[in-house]
Structure formats: structure tokens, C-alpha cells
Write an enzyme that holds these catalytic residues in place. Structure first.
Site, mmCIF file in Angstrom:
data_model
loop_
_atom_site.group_PDB
_atom_site.id
_atom_site.type_symbol
_atom_site.label_atom_id
_atom_site.label_comp_id
_atom_site.label_asym_id
_atom_site.label_seq_id
_atom_site.Cartn_x
_atom_site.Cartn_y
_atom_site.Cartn_z
ATOM 1 N N HIS A 37 1.652 5.160 -2.516
ATOM 2 C CA HIS A 37 2.080 5.881 -2.281
ATOM 3 C C HIS A 37 2.973 6.593 -3.634
ATOM 4 O O HIS A 37 3.125 7.745 -3.614
ATOM 5 C CB HIS A 37 1.841 6.782 -1.289
ATOM 6 N N HIS B 72 1.377 -1.220 -0.097
ATOM 7 C CA HIS B 72 0.447 0.164 -0.422
ATOM 8 C C HIS B 72 0.421 1.416 -0.284
ATOM 9 O O HIS B 72 0.824 2.432 -0.921
ATOM 10 C CB HIS B 72 -1.469 -0.745 0.966
ATOM 11 N N GLU B 73 1.394 1.270 1.057
ATOM 12 C CA GLU B 73 2.758 2.646 1.008
ATOM 13 C C GLU B 73 3.655 2.527 -0.171
ATOM 14 O O GLU B 73 3.731 3.878 -0.715
ATOM 15 C CB GLU B 73 3.757 2.610 1.752
#
Length: 299
Positions: A211, A207-208
Site C-alpha cells: 500500500h 502487504h502493508e
């Protein structure tokens, strides 16, 4: 001098010592984005060239061959408190890079783990502002193309992770002090076989990293109106997901025009539990390639 250590693999941790996290939370949103980044994703979303350098660069990056494979050098930094050193086994970094590569393999992005550092530092393991800056200044490796992930045993802020969004901060500069803060902070207990129940399959780092590659949350803005995450094929979502609510389907924007769409609970950029995630959308694929080509390639 930084203290480095080797860890022996351990068995199951005592249940009483396991950290608990009821709902995924991430410290990344548009308030942490640069003006240049926001102009670029707006231009890509609207398919318009506003005349600004950011918009022109964004559209040019989009028009590059998004099917070209990207290989990203990655460095993992394991940062633990003295009494938490044994929580992270030697096998967990390699399991984490395998999870990243499995998650991104269908999207033309792979990661080459070029180094793993191990550090014992009680302040850095928590990562308050000043300590976090000192940690990254001391540990960060590579260029703006290099993904640095700091797996901290006691990450502060009530979040499982946070990450920097790409921007023009590097702008061709090779001086690493210019982008020393770039990278992702992740709770080390979310690594595969970590102690964070429900979030210990390595998906927080997936997920990170999304980003880091230029993606926002699928529920960005928490609204059924507006641009959301500035990507057209992620259904509008006004609430982040808790768990994996498949039956009945989660529909936080039931009054959308056209066909009613379920919330993208299986998308890596929602807040579901690890076992619920399955992938990205085609336009998220394109956005990651565009953002990488625009901001990170060549730096």
C-alpha cells in the site's frame, strides 16, 4: 521522555496468551486515498492523459525506467504495552526486514533498515486516533522516501495492519510535519515468530508496504465489474481470500469474459494466510515503481 527498552529473546509463548485472528483484515482502501492518487492510478490504468497534472505526472512516472532498482530506507518502531514488552524479541526486527527484502527482491525494490526504536507506552501500543498521531509525531524519522513501520502489540480497529497510500502531500517539502502521519501500523505479533498463528511469517508488513508503494487490494471494490485495483493483470476478485483455498480453486468472478480465472489468492495484496503468499504481478511491479517515482523519489 520516551522510555526505551532492550528485550531478551524468549521461547514459545503460552498458547493461552496467543492472540487469535481468524481472517486477515487491513484498514486501507480507496476511502483513505487522495483525489490526486485516484486520478493518477486511473490515468495509468486507462493509458490516457486526461490533461490533469496528476495524470501527466502518473504517465511520466510510468514511462521512467521501471527496471531501475529502488532502495528504500526503513525505520521500525516497536511499541509495546508494559505487560507485553517481552512478546517481541530482539531478533524479530531483523527477521522482518529479511522477509521484506525476500518478498520484494524480484521486483527491483529493497529495504535498508537504518534504525529500530523500542518504546513502552500503553496508549501508543493500542493506537487510538489521538495517541496514534502523538506517537508518529514523536517517533517518525526520515523523509517521505523513508518507510516507517509501527509494530504495535495491541493495534486497535480489528485489523492486522493499515498504511497510508502515497500522495502529493509532500510535493517537494522537506518539513516532516507535513507528512507526519505517513507510514504503516502493523500488529507486532505478525512479525516472524510472533504469536499470531497463521499470520506470523512477517507477511502483514509485506502487504502493508505494498500500500505504501501505491498498490490497492486485488479485491478492491468487492465487485466483478469496474476497475478493481486499477491493474490489468490481477484477475477480478469480488471477495477477499480466507486462508489458502487452492482445491477447489477460488473463483469469486466465474462469469468473467474470456478464460475463467482463479482468484489471485497467492498475491501479496489479497487477504490470504502468510504461507499462501508468493508474489506480485508484472504490472503491480510497474505500478509500485511508477508511484514511487511520482510521489516519493526526490522528497
Amino acid at each position: 521522555m520516551i522510555t526505551h527498552f532492550l528485550l531478551a529473546s524468549l521461547g514459545l509463548l503460552a498458547a493461552a496468551s496467543n492472540p487469535k485472528f481468524k481472517h486477515f483484515d487491513c484498514g486501507t482502501d480507496t476511502s483513505h486515498a487522495s483525489e490526486d492518487f485516484m486520478k493518477s492510478i486511473a490515468a495509468l490504468h486507462d493509458n490516457k492523459n486526461s490533461g490533469s497534472p496528476a495524470a501527466r505526472a502518473g504517465l511520466s512516472a510510468r514511462d521512467k525506467d521501471n527496471n531501475s532498482a529502488i532502495t528504500v530506507d526503513a525505520v521500525f518502531h516497536i511499541v509495546a504495552k508494559e505487560d507485553k514488552r517481552s512478546d517481541i524479541s530482539n531478533d524479530m526486527p531483523s527477521a522482518q526486514i529479511d522477509t521484506l527484502n525476500e518478498a520484494y527482491k524480484n521486483y527491483g525494490i529493497q529495504f535498508d533498515l537504518i534504525n529500530v526504536t523500542w518504546t513502552t507506552n500503553d496508549a501508543w501500543a493500542v493506537g487510538e486516533k489521538d495517541a496514534d498521531a502523538a506517537m508518529k509525531k514523536a517517533l517518525r524519522q526520515g523523509t517521505y522516501r523513508t518507510l516507517n513501520v509501527y509494530f504495535q502489540t495491541d493495534l486497535t480497529g480489528g485489523v492486522l495492519g493499515r498504511c497510508t497510500l502515497p500522495s502529493n502531500v509532500a510535493n517537494g517539502k522537506l518539513d516532516p510535519t507535513v507528512y507526519a502521519n505517513d507510514g504503516c501500523n502493523v500488529n507486532a505479533n505478525t512479525m516472524p515468530d510472533g504469536a499470531m498463528d497463521g499470520f506470523n511469517k512477517g507477511m502483514t508488513a509485506v502487504h502493508e508496504t505494498g500500500h505504501w508503494l501505491g498498490l490497492l487490494h486485488t479485491f478492491e471494490g468487492y465487485s466483478c465489474d469496474g476497475p478493481g485495483d486499477f491493474i490489468d493483470d490481477t484477475p477480478q476478485e469480488s471477495q477477499s481470500t480466507d486462508g489458502c483455498p487452492e482445491s477447489p480453486p477460488k473463483r469469486s468472478c466465474p462469469n468473467q469474459s474470456g478464460n475463467v480465472k482463479d482468484d489471485p489468492i497467492h498475491n501479496y495484496m489479497d487477504y490470504s494466510i502468510d504461507s499462501c503468499y508468493t508474489g506480485f504481478t508484472p504490472k503491480q511491479h510497474d505500478r509500485m515503481h511508477s508511484m514511487y517515482n511520482m510521489y516519493r523519489d526526490g522528497n
